[in-house]
Design a protein around this motif. Structure first.
Motif, PDB file in Angstrom:
ATOM      1  N   LEU A 139      24.235 -35.815  24.020  1.00  0.00           N
ATOM      2  CA  LEU A 139      22.957 -36.484  24.267  1.00  0.00           C
ATOM      3  C   LEU A 139      23.163 -37.788  25.036  1.00  0.00           C
ATOM      4  CD1 LEU A 139      21.180 -35.935  20.827  1.00  0.00           C
ATOM      5  CD2 LEU A 139      20.881 -34.639  22.938  1.00  0.00           C
ATOM      6  N   ALA A 140      24.210 -38.537  24.692  1.00  0.00           N
ATOM      7  CA  ALA A 140      24.475 -39.788  25.402  1.00  0.00           C
ATOM      8  C   ALA A 140      24.860 -39.514  26.851  1.00  0.00           C
ATOM      9  CB  ALA A 140      25.585 -40.561  24.692  1.00  0.00           C
ATOM     10  N   GLY A 141      25.703 -38.512  27.061  1.00  0.00           N
ATOM     11  CA  GLY A 141      26.137 -38.193  28.415  1.00  0.00           C
ATOM     12  C   GLY A 141      25.032 -37.620  29.282  1.00  0.00           C
ATOM     13  N   ALA A 142      24.007 -37.062  28.651  1.00  0.00           N
ATOM     14  CA  ALA A 142      22.900 -36.471  29.408  1.00  0.00           C
ATOM     15  C   ALA A 142      21.874 -37.502  29.851  1.00  0.00           C
ATOM     16  CB  ALA A 142      22.217 -35.396  28.568  1.00  0.00           C
ATOM     17  N   LEU A 143      21.980 -38.741  29.382  1.00  0.00           N
ATOM     18  CA  LEU A 143      20.973 -39.752  29.705  1.00  0.00           C
ATOM     19  C   LEU A 143      20.781 -39.943  31.211  1.00  0.00           C
ATOM     20  CD1 LEU A 143      18.964 -41.876  28.829  1.00  0.00           C
ATOM     21  CD2 LEU A 143      20.857 -43.500  28.582  1.00  0.00           C
ATOM     22  N   PRO A 144      21.837 -40.114  32.012  1.00  0.00           N
ATOM     23  CA  PRO A 144      21.583 -40.292  33.454  1.00  0.00           C
ATOM     24  C   PRO A 144      20.906 -39.086  34.089  1.00  0.00           C
ATOM     25  CG  PRO A 144      23.925 -39.980  33.030  1.00  0.00           C
ATOM     26  CD  PRO A 144      23.275 -40.204  31.717  1.00  0.00           C
ATOM     27  N   PHE A 145      21.170 -37.892  33.573  1.00  0.00           N
ATOM     28  CA  PHE A 145      20.549 -36.697  34.145  1.00  0.00           C
ATOM     29  C   PHE A 145      19.061 -36.619  33.792  1.00  0.00           C
ATOM     30  CE2 PHE A 145      25.047 -35.770  33.338  1.00  0.00           C
ATOM     31  CZ  PHE A 145      25.460 -35.648  34.660  1.00  0.00           C
ATOM     32  N   ALA A 191      40.064 -35.853  43.379  1.00  0.00           N
ATOM     33  CA  ALA A 191      39.917 -37.280  43.660  1.00  0.00           C
ATOM     34  C   ALA A 191      38.458 -37.724  43.545  1.00  0.00           C
ATOM     35  CB  ALA A 191      40.442 -37.588  45.059  1.00  0.00           C
ATOM     36  N   LEU A 192      37.520 -36.841  43.913  1.00  0.00           N
ATOM     37  CA  LEU A 192      36.102 -37.183  43.878  1.00  0.00           C
ATOM     38  C   LEU A 192      35.500 -37.050  42.487  1.00  0.00           C
ATOM     39  CD1 LEU A 192      33.502 -37.849  45.485  1.00  0.00           C
ATOM     40  CD2 LEU A 192      33.262 -35.388  45.915  1.00  0.00           C
ATOM     41  N   SER A 193      36.060 -36.165  41.677  1.00  0.00           N
ATOM     42  CA  SER A 193      35.460 -35.790  40.403  1.00  0.00           C
ATOM     43  C   SER A 193      35.117 -36.959  39.478  1.00  0.00           C
ATOM     44  CB  SER A 193      36.390 -34.808  39.674  1.00  0.00           C
ATOM     45  OG  SER A 193      35.845 -34.410  38.433  1.00  0.00           O
ATOM     46  N   PRO A 194      36.011 -37.971  39.289  1.00  0.00           N
ATOM     47  CA  PRO A 194      35.673 -39.042  38.334  1.00  0.00           C
ATOM     48  C   PRO A 194      34.465 -39.873  38.738  1.00  0.00           C
ATOM     49  CG  PRO A 194      38.033 -39.004  38.788  1.00  0.00           C
ATOM     50  CD  PRO A 194      37.389 -38.106  39.789  1.00  0.00           C
ATOM     51  N   TYR A 195      34.011 -39.741  39.972  1.00  0.00           N
ATOM     52  CA  TYR A 195      32.938 -40.598  40.461  1.00  0.00           C
ATOM     53  C   TYR A 195      31.556 -39.952  40.376  1.00  0.00           C
ATOM     54  CZ  TYR A 195      36.853 -43.321  42.140  1.00  0.00           C
ATOM     55  OH  TYR A 195      38.007 -44.058  42.195  1.00  0.00           O
ATOM     56  N   VAL A 196      31.480 -38.714  39.905  1.00  0.00           N
ATOM     57  CA  VAL A 196      30.174 -38.086  39.696  1.00  0.00           C
ATOM     58  C   VAL A 196      29.833 -38.172  38.205  1.00  0.00           C
ATOM     59  CG1 VAL A 196      30.421 -36.540  41.681  1.00  0.00           C
ATOM     60  CG2 VAL A 196      31.168 -35.775  39.422  1.00  0.00           C
ATOM     61  N   PRO A 197      28.536 -38.254  37.867  1.00  0.00           N
ATOM     62  CA  PRO A 197      28.179 -38.508  36.460  1.00  0.00           C
ATOM     63  C   PRO A 197      28.542 -37.375  35.515  1.00  0.00           C
ATOM     64  CG  PRO A 197      26.221 -38.023  37.778  1.00  0.00           C
ATOM     65  CD  PRO A 197      27.358 -38.204  38.738  1.00  0.00           C
ATOM     66  N   SER A 198      28.613 -36.148  36.026  1.00  0.00           N
ATOM     67  CA  SER A 198      28.931 -35.022  35.142  1.00  0.00           C
ATOM     68  C   SER A 198      30.347 -35.121  34.595  1.00  0.00           C
ATOM     69  CB  SER A 198      28.740 -33.699  35.886  1.00  0.00           C
ATOM     70  OG  SER A 198      29.466 -33.701  37.097  1.00  0.00           O
ATOM     71  N   ARG A 199      31.264 -35.715  35.353  1.00  0.00           N
ATOM     72  CA  ARG A 199      32.649 -35.849  34.859  1.00  0.00           C
ATOM     73  C   ARG A 199      32.711 -36.812  33.683  1.00  0.00           C
ATOM     74  NH1 ARG A 199      37.969 -35.386  36.745  1.00  0.00           N
ATOM     75  NH2 ARG A 199      39.306 -35.857  34.962  1.00  0.00           N
ATOM     76  N   GLY A 200      32.043 -37.950  33.801  1.00  0.00           N
ATOM     77  CA  GLY A 200      32.036 -38.895  32.694  1.00  0.00           C
ATOM     78  C   GLY A 200      31.365 -38.317  31.458  1.00  0.00           C
ATOM     79  N   LEU A 204      33.164 -37.524  27.734  1.00  0.00           N
ATOM     80  CA  LEU A 204      32.661 -37.928  26.419  1.00  0.00           C
ATOM     81  C   LEU A 204      32.696 -36.765  25.434  1.00  0.00           C
ATOM     82  CD1 LEU A 204      29.530 -40.194  27.110  1.00  0.00           C
ATOM     83  CD2 LEU A 204      31.759 -40.897  26.214  1.00  0.00           C
ATOM     84  N   VAL A 205      32.204 -35.604  25.879  1.00  0.00           N
ATOM     85  CA  VAL A 205      32.146 -34.439  24.996  1.00  0.00           C
ATOM     86  C   VAL A 205      33.550 -33.938  24.676  1.00  0.00           C
ATOM     87  CG1 VAL A 205      31.296 -32.075  24.772  1.00  0.00           C
ATOM     88  CG2 VAL A 205      29.857 -33.813  25.837  1.00  0.00           C
ATOM     89  N   THR A 217      37.823 -44.068  34.423  1.00  0.00           N
ATOM     90  CA  THR A 217      37.000 -44.163  35.626  1.00  0.00           C
ATOM     91  C   THR A 217      35.723 -43.357  35.474  1.00  0.00           C
ATOM     92  OG1 THR A 217      38.973 -44.444  37.007  1.00  0.00           O
ATOM     93  CG2 THR A 217      36.946 -43.793  38.123  1.00  0.00           C
ATOM     94  N   GLY A 218      35.854 -42.153  34.904  1.00  0.00           N
ATOM     95  CA  GLY A 218      34.682 -41.312  34.695  1.00  0.00           C
ATOM     96  C   GLY A 218      33.668 -41.957  33.772  1.00  0.00           C
ATOM     97  N   ILE A 219      34.130 -42.620  32.700  1.00  0.00           N
ATOM     98  CA  ILE A 219      33.221 -43.267  31.752  1.00  0.00           C
ATOM     99  C   ILE A 219      32.519 -44.451  32.409  1.00  0.00           C
ATOM    100  CG2 ILE A 219      33.053 -44.455  29.554  1.00  0.00           C
ATOM    101  CD1 ILE A 219      33.695 -41.471  29.345  1.00  0.00           C
ATOM    102  N   VAL A 220      33.283 -45.254  33.165  1.00  0.00           N
ATOM    103  CA  VAL A 220      32.682 -46.403  33.850  1.00  0.00           C
ATOM    104  C   VAL A 220      31.629 -45.930  34.856  1.00  0.00           C
ATOM    105  CG1 VAL A 220      33.134 -48.303  35.449  1.00  0.00           C
ATOM    106  CG2 VAL A 220      34.684 -47.902  33.531  1.00  0.00           C
ATOM    107  N   MET A 221      31.950 -44.895  35.605  1.00  0.00           N
ATOM    108  CA  MET A 221      30.997 -44.386  36.592  1.00  0.00           C
ATOM    109  C   MET A 221      29.770 -43.765  35.930  1.00  0.00           C
ATOM    110  SD  MET A 221      32.030 -45.351  39.447  1.00  0.00           S
ATOM    111  CE  MET A 221      30.681 -44.542  40.310  1.00  0.00           C
TER     112      MET A 221
END
Length: 246
Positions: A139-145, A191-200, A204-205, A217-221
């Motif tokens: 639920l927390a990770g889905a907030l930006p979506f 290299a790109l993956s940590p910068y998209v919100p789905s990776r962070g 978490l999950v 990096t994924g969590i910060v992004m």
């Protein structure tokens, strides 16, 4: 929780139950992916199956948030009832809160088929506390979506929201490592993956379910994307408000 928030949540849940297509779509795709890919190719690996189950759960949550929320908001904007609601003195918060809570309920319901398949057909293993922590992380990770869904819903007409939400959903899910473990992706995608919100969100999950160390990096992004999506959703709402009532 205020009575207005509860009233809007109850109303939107009833709408969801009466027309359950969004719930079916959110639950079907990750469950079908579990049966087609995770069970035959990774079901015998306890850690891999547990991580894959978390990925499929996040896919269902993203589908409900990005596609389901954007389409429902865009469709509501086209109904005559919506301008009337906006004239009421309660403000937008009860409706927004009701939408978010309803979407969260759809997300949790969409995880049920995935969890059943994982329990019966794979060696995925998780304790009850870690399962609860994983659902909270979902639920927390889905907030930006959800915020992205609100942004698209307030920005686009319903027909456009259907197509655009799909175009947004699939590339983000793929690059984030939800369909394929990040270590198996091409180097430029790794290299790109940590910068998209789905990776962070996935980190978490995965961390909650397996105890692994998340990619920082994924969590910060994920936090950066959440703030940016909140600003974009607020701008889209004010833009729509100005066009309709100025």
């Amino acid at each position: 929780m205020s009575s207005l928030v509860l009233a809007h949540t109850r109303y939107q849940l009833l709408e969801q139950i009466r027309v359950p297509l969004g719930l079916v779509a959110s639950a079907f795709f990750p469950a079908a992916s579990m049966l087609a890919f995770v069970v035959p190719f990774g079901g015998d690996d306890p850690v891999g199956a547990t991580r894959a189950t978390g990925s499929m759960m996040m896919i269902g949550a993203m589908s409900a948030a990005v596609m389901g929320l954007s389409i429902s908001v865009a469709q509501d904007r086209e109904q005559p009832w919506n301008p009337y609601l906006r004239t009421l003195p309660a403000g937008p918060f009860p409706r927004f809160a009701g939408r978010i809570l309803t979407t969260m309920a759809v997300m949790l319901a969409a995880t049920v088929p995935v969890l059943v398949i994982a329990a019966l057909l794979t060696k995925a293993s998780v304790t009850a506390p870690r399962l609860a922590l994983g659902l909270a992380a979902l639920l927390a990770g889905a907030l930006p979506f959800m915020l992205i869904g609100l942004f698209l819903g307030f920005l686009l007409p319903s027909k456009a929201a259907i197509g655009v939400s799909q175009v947004v959903f699939f590339p983000i899910a793929i690059v984030g490592g939800l369909f394929m473990p990040p270590q198996f992706m091409p180097e430029f995608l790794q290299a790109l993956s940590p910068y998209v919100p789905s990776r962070g969100a996935a980190e978490l999950v995965w961390s909650a379910a397996t105890g692994s160390t998340p990619n920082i990096t994924g969590i910060v992004m994920l936090v950066v994307w959440t703030v940016a999506a909140a600003l974009a959703a607020a701008w889209a709402y004010r833009r729509d408000e100005g066009r309709r009532f100025s």
